[in-house]
Write an enzyme that holds these catalytic residues in place. Sequence first.
Site, PDB file in Angstrom:
ATOM      1  N   SER A  59      -1.566  13.669 -30.849  1.00  0.00           N
ATOM      2  CA  SER A  59      -0.898  13.492 -29.552  1.00  0.00           C
ATOM      3  C   SER A  59      -1.849  12.929 -28.496  1.00  0.00           C
ATOM      4  CB  SER A  59      -0.375  14.852 -29.087  1.00  0.00           C
ATOM      5  OG  SER A  59      -1.463  15.741 -28.955  1.00  0.00           O
ATOM      6  N   ASN A  72       2.646  14.917 -39.470  1.00  0.00           N
ATOM      7  CA  ASN A  72       3.936  14.268 -39.769  1.00  0.00           C
ATOM      8  C   ASN A  72       3.922  13.418 -41.042  1.00  0.00           C
ATOM      9  OD1 ASN A  72       2.322  12.484 -38.247  1.00  0.00           O
ATOM     10  ND2 ASN A  72       4.099  11.323 -37.604  1.00  0.00           N
ATOM     11  N   GLU A 123       7.664  11.872 -25.301  1.00  0.00           N
ATOM     12  CA  GLU A 123       7.856  11.253 -26.615  1.00  0.00           C
ATOM     13  C   GLU A 123       8.802  12.194 -27.379  1.00  0.00           C
ATOM     14  OE1 GLU A 123       4.305  11.359 -29.002  1.00  0.00           O
ATOM     15  OE2 GLU A 123       5.204  10.169 -30.601  1.00  0.00           O
ATOM     16  N   CYS A 149       5.443   8.397 -35.608  1.00  0.00           N
ATOM     17  CA  CYS A 149       4.859   7.906 -34.356  1.00  0.00           C
ATOM     18  C   CYS A 149       5.416   6.550 -33.951  1.00  0.00           C
ATOM     19  CB  CYS A 149       3.342   7.842 -34.467  1.00  0.00           C
ATOM     20  SG  CYS A 149       2.797   6.816 -35.844  1.00  0.00           S
ATOM     21  N   GLU A 177      -5.500   7.282 -32.641  1.00  0.00           N
ATOM     22  CA  GLU A 177      -4.168   6.813 -33.062  1.00  0.00           C
ATOM     23  C   GLU A 177      -3.168   7.783 -32.460  1.00  0.00           C
ATOM     24  OE1 GLU A 177      -3.337   4.140 -34.902  1.00  0.00           O
ATOM     25  OE2 GLU A 177      -5.352   3.459 -35.373  1.00  0.00           O
TER      26      GLU A 177
END
Length: 442
Positions: free
Chosen positions: A173, A99, A318, A228, A194
């Site tokens: 993820s 991303n 999410e 995120c 993370e």
Amino acid sequence: MNFKTDIDFRKQSLNRLLDSILLHEQEIIQALYDDFKKSEFEAVVTETGYVISDLKHTIKNIKKWTKPKRVFPSLLNFPSSDFIYSEPYGNVLVIAPWNYPFQLAMCPLIAAVAAGNSVVLKPSELTPKVSGVIAEIIRESFDPTHVEVFLGGSEVSKRLLERRWDYIFFTGSVAVGKIVAKAAAEHLTPVTLELGGKNPCIVDATANLPITAKRIVWGKFINAGQTCIAPDYILVQNKVKNKLVSLLTSEITAAYGEDPELSPDFPRIINAKNWSRLADMIDQTKVLTGGKSNPENLYLSPTLINEPDLQSAVMQEEIFGPILPIISYENEKELETIIAKYEKPLSLYIFSDDKSFARRIIRDFSFGGGCINDAVIHFANKNLPFGGVGHSGIGAYHGRSSFDLFSHQKAIVRKANWLDLPFRYAPYKDKLKAIRFFMRWM
Ligand code: NAD
């Protein structure tokens, strides 16, 4: 040269990296556009400009950060001088997501190199253009025994995870984070994870609504919501809900025009699989604004969803896309009931002028980090550690915290010989009373 001990070598390597990034900056920006139509503005602010600033900050501070840090000694050890040495772990594996494909690959790599480690980097397969430029930059900047890139998908990560590493840094993820943690456990390898989660964005009746709407629209729809730390859902106090919805709607139009598909500033969904996952989340009967999509160019409009069922997919997973559910609440008890249904999020945002309300939220809920009266921007401060808690991650980085994260903190006491207090040595006989008295004052 030994990159583990030679600070000048580390600095030279990072300077070479800086030169190469500057040389390839336009290619990176173009690759980000080709991969998912990220605008040049967002590419510079969140990727190339961000990485260049991080790199310059690291190069400037590397000597200071590597110096053994003197700490106050314990009186029990008197006389001594005490230090923390930063020791590189050794061989580090960095696995990156798609991303923010340049930033989230390069920033951990920069810190790992600054701390004296060798690095293997596995960028995301979902942004092939960016990953290709990354591989070229790394080849130009480093000897492959120092830093190497492995391109490919999950099969490449899986093979890399079978090897023994001294540190693993993973961004991605929760599901893959668990796979990484299991592989690391095999060799007791320390990990930073993370990860993601559902980030609540609370708006109470005291909030300055026009500025709240503007900041939420920016924080949610930057990168088409594929961030995120984007607000995942809004919890708004009943009495200001309608006003907030109307302001959010006009801010979306102000930012992306009447038809955001035509906006040069609104990116696309990364691939068909994610596009379908997101399109399926939209219950058209609950759409307040948006809800438009085009599978041919993987477009999904900024979409506001009214009061979704907490059992629906949009409130179970999410979101990681441009869909923003809006749920109203009456009082803090209701707020607590909803937030408590989810795992600890990576971030939480409070829009309110009531300072004691904001303090209570920060005290009562566990989350990685966040903002009062803004969204996402805590990420930009190098002095704030960035990371999750519980299911949203393990460990934190940015600025000095990144250097420390990739260094084992070796504790050393240098004892002086000019005095050797007798208390600790056997036979202890009647020394206990004296030592008890002494310890009471420490
Ligand atoms: P992902 O977990 O699917 O992939 C991340 C990386 O892991 C990729 O390089 C991929 O090739 C690799 N991978 C995929 N499956 C694997 C497997 N079975 N075994 C080993 N490696 C595997 O994540 P993504 O889709 O790239 O990114 C989106 C997720 O990342 C979201 O959940 C988001 O919240 C999270 N994220 C977190 C942060 C953060 O800083 N906390 C930043 C960005 C994204």
